[in-house]
Write a protein that holds these residues in place. Structure first.
Motif, PDB file in Angstrom:
ATOM      1  N   LYS A   1      10.121 -70.111  33.910  1.00 53.99           N
ATOM      2  CA  LYS A   1      11.080 -70.685  32.954  1.00 53.99           C
ATOM      3  C   LYS A   1      10.433 -71.953  32.384  1.00 53.99           C
TER       4      LYS A   1
ATOM      5  N   SER B   1      12.158 -84.037  36.084  1.00 59.00           N
ATOM      6  CA  SER B   1      12.657 -85.377  36.421  1.00 59.00           C
ATOM      7  C   SER B   1      13.325 -85.370  37.804  1.00 59.00           C
TER       8      SER B   1
ATOM      9  N   PHE C   1       8.455 -80.473  29.978  1.00 57.15           N
ATOM     10  CA  PHE C   1       7.895 -80.427  28.620  1.00 57.15           C
ATOM     11  C   PHE C   1       6.492 -80.985  28.539  1.00 57.15           C
TER      12      PHE C   1
ATOM     13  N   THR D   1       9.282 -75.417  34.663  1.00 55.32           N
ATOM     14  CA  THR D   1       8.284 -76.432  34.299  1.00 55.32           C
ATOM     15  C   THR D   1       8.818 -77.404  33.233  1.00 55.32           C
TER      16      THR D   1
ATOM     17  N   GLU E   1      11.851 -95.097  35.427  1.00 56.53           N
ATOM     18  CA  GLU E   1      10.864 -94.307  34.681  1.00 56.53           C
ATOM     19  C   GLU E   1      11.266 -94.290  33.205  1.00 56.53           C
TER      20      GLU E   1
ATOM     21  N   GLY F   1       9.388 -84.418  41.252  1.00 55.98           N
ATOM     22  CA  GLY F   1      10.237 -85.207  40.370  1.00 55.98           C
ATOM     23  C   GLY F   1       9.476 -86.262  39.588  1.00 55.98           C
TER      24      GLY F   1
ATOM     25  N   ASP G   1      12.557 -75.911  27.581  1.00 57.71           N
ATOM     26  CA  ASP G   1      13.093 -75.482  26.279  1.00 57.71           C
ATOM     27  C   ASP G   1      12.602 -76.397  25.156  1.00 57.71           C
TER      28      ASP G   1
HETATM   29  P1  NAD Z   1      13.523 -82.292  32.977  1.00 56.35           P
HETATM   30  O1  NAD Z   1      13.931 -82.571  34.383  1.00 56.35           O
HETATM   31  O2  NAD Z   1      14.440 -82.706  31.892  1.00 56.35           O
HETATM   32  O3  NAD Z   1      13.254 -80.714  32.777  1.00 56.35           O
HETATM   33  C1  NAD Z   1      12.450 -79.986  33.659  1.00 56.35           C
HETATM   34  C2  NAD Z   1      12.902 -78.523  33.630  1.00 56.35           C
HETATM   35  O4  NAD Z   1      14.243 -78.415  34.105  1.00 56.35           O
HETATM   36  C3  NAD Z   1      12.886 -77.908  32.247  1.00 56.35           C
HETATM   37  O5  NAD Z   1      12.445 -76.581  32.337  1.00 56.35           O
HETATM   38  C4  NAD Z   1      14.340 -77.999  31.796  1.00 56.35           C
HETATM   39  O6  NAD Z   1      14.678 -76.960  30.893  1.00 56.35           O
HETATM   40  C5  NAD Z   1      15.095 -77.862  33.100  1.00 56.35           C
HETATM   41  N1  NAD Z   1      16.340 -78.649  33.147  1.00 56.35           N
HETATM   42  C6  NAD Z   1      16.635 -79.786  32.442  1.00 56.35           C
HETATM   43  N2  NAD Z   1      17.842 -80.248  32.811  1.00 56.35           N
HETATM   44  C7  NAD Z   1      18.314 -79.421  33.753  1.00 56.35           C
HETATM   45  C8  NAD Z   1      19.510 -79.389  34.537  1.00 56.35           C
HETATM   46  N3  NAD Z   1      20.466 -80.301  34.391  1.00 56.35           N
HETATM   47  N4  NAD Z   1      19.668 -78.387  35.431  1.00 56.35           N
HETATM   48  C9  NAD Z   1      18.709 -77.455  35.600  1.00 56.35           C
HETATM   49  N5  NAD Z   1      17.563 -77.429  34.878  1.00 56.35           N
HETATM   50  C10 NAD Z   1      17.360 -78.403  33.981  1.00 56.35           C
HETATM   51  O7  NAD Z   1      12.065 -82.958  32.786  1.00 56.35           O
HETATM   52  P2  NAD Z   1      11.249 -83.119  31.445  1.00 56.35           P
HETATM   53  O8  NAD Z   1      11.879 -84.179  30.619  1.00 56.35           O
HETATM   54  O9  NAD Z   1      10.983 -81.790  30.853  1.00 56.35           O
HETATM   55  O10 NAD Z   1       9.852 -83.651  32.038  1.00 56.35           O
HETATM   56  C11 NAD Z   1       9.568 -85.003  32.271  1.00 56.35           C
HETATM   57  C12 NAD Z   1       9.850 -85.353  33.717  1.00 56.35           C
HETATM   58  O11 NAD Z   1       9.067 -84.535  34.571  1.00 56.35           O
HETATM   59  C13 NAD Z   1       9.460 -86.790  34.045  1.00 56.35           C
HETATM   60  O12 NAD Z   1      10.427 -87.328  34.900  1.00 56.35           O
HETATM   61  C14 NAD Z   1       8.122 -86.621  34.754  1.00 56.35           C
HETATM   62  O13 NAD Z   1       7.785 -87.681  35.639  1.00 56.35           O
HETATM   63  C15 NAD Z   1       8.359 -85.346  35.496  1.00 56.35           C
HETATM   64  N6  NAD Z   1       7.098 -84.706  35.865  1.00 56.35           N
HETATM   65  C16 NAD Z   1       6.740 -84.757  37.173  1.00 56.35           C
HETATM   66  C17 NAD Z   1       5.539 -84.214  37.568  1.00 56.35           C
HETATM   67  C18 NAD Z   1       5.105 -84.286  39.002  1.00 56.35           C
HETATM   68  O14 NAD Z   1       4.099 -83.687  39.333  1.00 56.35           O
HETATM   69  N7  NAD Z   1       5.822 -84.967  39.865  1.00 56.35           N
HETATM   70  C19 NAD Z   1       4.698 -83.600  36.627  1.00 56.35           C
HETATM   71  C20 NAD Z   1       5.121 -83.539  35.291  1.00 56.35           C
HETATM   72  C21 NAD Z   1       6.332 -84.102  34.928  1.00 56.35           C
END
Ligand code: NAD
Length: 494
Positions: free
Chosen positions: A181, A234, A157, A155, A385, A256, A184
Motif C-alpha cells: 500500500k 509518522s 510519501f 509506505t 518533527e 515512525g 496516497d
Molecule cells: P504518514 O504517517 O502520514 O503516512 C504513512 C502511510 O500511512 C501512508 O501510506 C498513508 O497513506 C498511511 N496513513 C496516513 N494516515 C493514516 C491513518 N490515520 N491510518 C492509517 N494509515 C494512514 O507519513 P508520511 O507523511 O507519508 O511520511 C512522513 C513520515 O514518515 C515522517 O514522520 C517521517 O519521519 C516518517 N518516516 C520514517 C522513516 C523511518 O525509517 N523511521 C522513514 C521514512 C519516513
C-alpha cells in the motif's frame, strides 16, 4: 548541476495491481500534485475494504507456489529485477522526484539504497537457512525457515521507491506474497516497480499493489490472511497501526517519525561540519526521517555555525535542493518558524522569502534553508518533527548538558556528533538515545548488512526493517525432531 526533473505533461492514473492486471479502485478519487509545480500529475483512487480483500485473496492464491520454489529459483527473479532497475534507474528517479519533490539525484540515490537491500536479499540464497544436529544418539533436530504466506507493507510519501525496497526484496525473496500500500501522496512510482517485477518474471499475484488511505490500511491490519505487516510513516500512525495489527495476532514492525539531534563540539573540523550538517538538514528538503533537525551546540560554536550558514546559502531551489510535499506542509513549516521567532529564536537564515525556481513555474511548494539560533530546549522547534529544511540550534555549555537533552528526546532514530576526539565520539555512541549513531556524519544510515531501525517512538515492534532481523520477521522457524531407528537407551524425550 542536478538533472532537471521531468514533470508529466498529463496526469497518470495510479491503479491497483492485482493478479498481473491494473484495475481501477472504487473509492474516493484524488489528484496527485507535483511539489515542483503544484499541478496534477496523477490521479489515485483510494481502495475500499472489498478491494483490499480482493488483493489479499489474489496474493493468497499465488503464495503457495511461490513459497515452494527454492531460494535459488526465487533469486533468479530478484537478479532480473535488479538488472531492470539498474537500466531504468534514471527513468524511475524522474517519477520519484516529480511526485515527492526530491531532486533527481536524490531520487536515484534512494533507489540505489533499495538496490543495496535487494543485494542483501540475493545473498540469502548462499546462506544455510537452518541447521541440523544429532541431539541424542539417533535423534536429530532440524530447523527450517518457512515463508509466512501473505504479508503487507505500508509506505510513506518521502521515499516512494526506497522504503518499499527495504521490505519487498527480503519478504519476496524468502517466499512470501507481498501486498503493498503506497502513500496516497506518491502512488505513481508503484506502477514502475510493479511492472519491473512483472518483467523480471515474478509470478502474477505474488506482488499486489493496493492504492489507498486510512480505510485500506485498516483493512490490511484486520485481514485474517495477512500474517505480518511492515509500516513506515509518522509516529502517531505507526503507533496506531502497530496496536491494531498486533491486537489481532499479527506480527508488526512499524517505523515512525524522528527528531534527530547533532551534538556539535567546538573542536570539530569546520569543513566537515559545514558540509555534513548542511547536507543533513537540507537533503530531500529536510523530509527524511534521518535528517538532523536540531544542533546541540557546545561552547563557542559561532565559527562552526557560520560555516553551516555559508554552505546553506549556496543551495539553489530546484537545482540543489528540492520542494516540500504539499501546500499544507509548507504552511505548517512557515508557521512553526514564525512561532519560534516570536518565542525568541534568532533567524540566522530565513528561507521563507525564497522564490520559486523559474524552470518549474510559480505554483510549487518552496522553502529555502532556514536556521534558527538560541532555540529553547523542549520548545516546538527543538522537540517536534517539522519535516522540512529547518535547523534549530540549541546552545549548551557542556557535552554533559547536550547528552542530557538528547536523552529526553521521545524519538530514537539517530544521534550524531561532530568532533575530532575519539573519547567524545565513544561517549556519545554509548549514551545516544537512538538506534543509529553518526560520528562526523549527519545522516548515519547504516549500509547493508548493518540494519536500519531506530528505537523508542521511532519504532514500534522488535528487530529492524532490513538486515538479519528482517529475515526473522518475514519467516517462521519450523523445528523438526526425527529418528529413523528404535533407540535402546530411550527416555521420555525419545
Ligand atoms: P504518514 O504517517 O502520514 O503516512 C504513512 C502511510 O500511512 C501512508 O501510506 C498513508 O497513506 C498511511 N496513513 C496516513 N494516515 C493514516 C491513518 N490515520 N491510518 C492509517 N494509515 C494512514 O507519513 P508520511 O507523511 O507519508 O511520511 C512522513 C513520515 O514518515 C515522517 O514522520 C517521517 O519521519 C516518517 N518516516 C520514517 C522513516 C523511518 O525509517 N523511521 C522513514 C521514512 C519516513
Amino acid at each position: 548541476m542536478n538533472t532537471p526533473v521531468r514533470i508529466p505533461a498529463s496526469p497518470v492514473d495510479a491503479l491497483n495491481w492485482v493478479s498481473g492486471r491494473w484495475e481501477p479502485g472504487s473509492g474516493t478519487k484524488q489528484d496527485v500534485l507535483s511539489p515542483y509545480t503544484g499541478r496534477p500529475i496523477g490521479r489515485v483512487t483510494l481502495s475500499a475494504r472489498a478491494e483490499v480483500d480482493r488483493a489479499v485473496t489474489a496474493a493468497r492464491a499465488a503464495a503457495p507456489a511461490w513459497g515452494s520454489l527454492t531460494m535459488k529459483d526465487r533469486a533468479a527473479v530478484l537478479f532480473r529485477f535488479r538488472e531492470i532497475l539498474m537500466k531504468e534507474a534514471s527513468e524511475i528517479a524522474h517519477t520519484v522526484a516529480a511526485e515527492s519533490g526530491k531532486l533527481h539525484g536524490e531520487a536515484e540515490a534512494g533507489l540505489m539504497k533499495g538496490v543495496e537491500v535487494l543485494e542483501f536479499a540475493l545473498s540469502l540464497q548462499n546462506l544455510e537457512q537452518g541447521g541440523r544436529m544429532e541431539v541424542s544418539r539417533g535423534v536429530f533436530c532440524e530447523e527450517r525457515r518457512e515463508p509466512l504466506g501473505v504479508v503487507a507493507g505500508i509506505t510513506p510519501f518521502n521515499f516512494p521507491a526506497m522504503v518499499p525496497m527495504w521490505m519487498m526484496p527480503i519478504a519476496l525473496g524468502l517466499g512470501n506474497a507481498f501486498v503493498w500500500k503506497p502513500s496516497d501522496k506518491t502512488p505513481l512510482t508503484s506502477r514502475l516497480l510493479a511492472e519491473a517485477w512483472d518483467r523480471a518474471g515474478l509470478p502474477k499475484g505474488v506482488l499486489t499493489v493496493v492504492q489507498g488511505g486510512v480505510e485500506s490500511v485498516e483493512a490490511l491490519c484486520d485481514h485474517p490472511s495477512v500474517r505480518a505487516l511492515g509500516f513506515v510513516g509518522s509516529t502517531p500512525v505507526a503507533r496506531a497501526v502497530y496496536a491494531r495489527a498486533t491486537s489481532q495476532g499479527k506480527r508488526a514492525l512499524c517505523l515512525g517519525g524522528a527528531k534527530n539531534p547533532i551534538i556539535l563540539m567546538p573542536d570539530a573540523d569546520p569543513e566537515v561540519v559545514g558540509q555534513g550538517i548542511t547536507a543533513s538538514y537540507t537533503g530531500c528538503a529536510g523530509q527524511r526521517c534521518m535528517a538532523a533537525s536540531v544542533v546541540l551546540a557546545v561552547g563557542d560554536a559561532d565559527p562552526l555555525l557560520e560555516r553551516v550558514v555559508a554552505e546553506s546559502r549556496k543551495l539553489r531551489l530546484g537545482e540543489t535542493m528540492g520542494a516540500i510535499i504539499s501546500k499544507p506542509s509548507l504552511e505548517k513549516l512557515r508557521a512553526a518558524v514564525g512561532r519560534a521567532e516570536k518565542a525568541g529564536a534568532r533567524v540566522l537564515l530565513d528561507g521563507r522569502g525564497a522564490g520559486a525556481p523559474q524552470a518549474y513555474g510559480d505554483g510549487g511548494n518552496w522553502l529555502g534553508p532556514t536556521i534558527l539560533d538560541h532555540v529553547q530546549p523542549g520548545s516546538e522547534a527543538a522537540a517536534e518533527e517539522l519535516f522540512g529544511p529547518v535547523l534549530s540550534v540549541v546552545r549548551v555549555k557542556s557535552l554533559e548538558e547536550a547528552l542530557e537533552i538528547q536523552a529526553r528526546n521521545p524519538y530514537g532514530n539517530a544521534v550524531s556528533v561532530f568532533t575530532q576526539l575519539g573519547y567524545v565520539a565513544e561517549e556519545v555512541a554509548r549514551r545516544a538515545h537512538a538506534g543509529m549513531v553518526g560520528v562526523n556524519i549527519g545522516v548515519p544510515v547504516p549500509r547493508e548488512p548493518f540494519s536500519f531501525g531506530g528505537t523508542h517512538e521511532s519504532k514500534f515492534g522488535h528487530g529492524d526493517i532490513t538486515g538479519r532481523s528482517a529475515v526473522d520477521f518475514w519467516t517462521d522457524r519450523k523445528k523438526i525432531t526425527m529418528k529413523w531407528a528404535l533407540q535402546k537407551n530411550w527416555n521420555w524425550m525419545s
